[in-house]
Design an enzyme around this catalytic site. Sequence first.
Site, short mmCIF file in Angstrom:
data_model
loop_
_atom_site.label_atom_id
_atom_site.label_comp_id
_atom_site.label_asym_id
_atom_site.label_seq_id
_atom_site.Cartn_x
_atom_site.Cartn_y
_atom_site.Cartn_z
N GLU A 36 -6.82 4.74 7.88
CA GLU A 36 -6.58 6.35 7.54
C GLU A 36 -7.81 6.75 6.84
O GLU A 36 -8.07 8.09 7.19
CB GLU A 36 -5.41 6.37 6.69
N ASN A 62 0.96 -1.46 -0.03
CA ASN A 62 0.19 -0.06 -0.04
C ASN A 62 0.87 1.33 -0.04
O ASN A 62 1.47 1.49 0.87
CB ASN A 62 -0.80 -0.24 1.26
N LYS A 86 0.13 4.35 -0.10
CA LYS A 86 -0.62 5.32 0.41
C LYS A 86 -0.37 6.69 -0.54
O LYS A 86 -0.31 6.60 -1.77
CB LYS A 86 -0.09 5.69 1.59
N GLU A 137 -5.77 -5.00 10.76
CA GLU A 137 -4.77 -3.88 10.65
C GLU A 137 -4.73 -3.17 12.18
O GLU A 137 -5.73 -2.12 12.14
CB GLU A 137 -4.67 -2.89 9.53
N GLY A 185 2.32 2.21 10.98
CA GLY A 185 3.50 3.24 10.62
C GLY A 185 3.86 3.54 11.88
O GLY A 185 4.62 4.69 12.07
N SER A 218 3.19 -2.22 10.46
CA SER A 218 4.59 -2.12 10.76
C SER A 218 5.38 -3.56 10.19
O SER A 218 6.31 -3.96 10.93
CB SER A 218 4.96 -1.74 12.12
N HIS A 233 -9.66 1.15 4.79
CA HIS A 233 -8.49 1.32 5.85
C HIS A 233 -8.58 2.10 6.84
O HIS A 233 -9.45 3.44 6.68
CB HIS A 233 -7.38 2.15 4.76
P1 PGA Z 1 2.70 0.35 7.73
O1 PGA Z 1 1.33 0.67 7.17
O2 PGA Z 1 3.33 -0.88 7.05
O3 PGA Z 1 3.62 1.44 7.30
O4 PGA Z 1 2.67 0.30 9.21
C1 PGA Z 1 0.48 -0.43 6.94
C2 PGA Z 1 -0.86 -0.05 6.32
O5 PGA Z 1 -1.50 0.84 6.67
O6 PGA Z 1 -1.60 -0.68 5.61
#
Ligand code: PGA
Length: 254
Positions: free
Chosen positions: A96, A9, A11, A166, A172, A212, A94
Amino acid sequence: MRRRLIVGNWKMHKTAAQAAVLVRRLAALAPKNPRAEVVLAPPFTALHVASQRAWRRFALAAQNMYWEDEGRFTGEVSAPMLNALGCRYVILGHSERRKYFSETDAEINRKILAALRHGLRPILCVGESLSERSRGLTATVVIRQLLRGLAGVPQESGRAVTIAYEPIWAIGKNHPASPAQATEAHATLRAALVKKWGRAASERIRILYGGSVTADNAGGFLASPQVDGVLVGGACLDPKSFARIIAAAQSPGE
Ligand code: PGA
């Protein structure tokens, strides 16, 4: 056995030109015949160039979509538009999107139904916050998001659905869940799917872990028979790291 799925992803990262470079580097570094299906989810503006460079090695996903096919919806992108770009998957719900764009379970559900109507495979993200986890609400939250997101999806469409667990507190942060925590949440989700659609239909659905994931810890997650793949954010922007994560899925697994 479920084929593993490794999703990157991106983003809101990479221009179209930068995307072309990233996909080329990744194609050079990644295993040529991965046991896992590898999916790239660049921003909308890089989907076209990524589809030209993916050379059938990687499938494509969008990071979001709207549920209407077309119309006066300024700024939105529909499932037929994504299909026309060669997308096979779309990430929906997601955390976010839920947090910064106030997406509700009901809206995510409409998107999932629209994606399935157009033959796009939704990757439904679910996950609890740290405070929900500390109050013992993890199972309640993820099952609620799962069932609301999949409301009205018939059992026969279930096979096109992928779930991504998730935990919000792990995204992140350089602070992943432990494989044991992921395994426990995945088992909870699997049990809810079995209750909804029966064992045979649910056994076909892949449940990914995201939060992460790095080249160093991916193998630990993939070693769990409950984990059918990973959804990778930050580490997928580095082609060396992402290629190592794809390589980590080469072991036979379940
Ligand atoms: P990350 O993000 O691997 O940077 O923690 C995962 C995600 O939000 O899909």
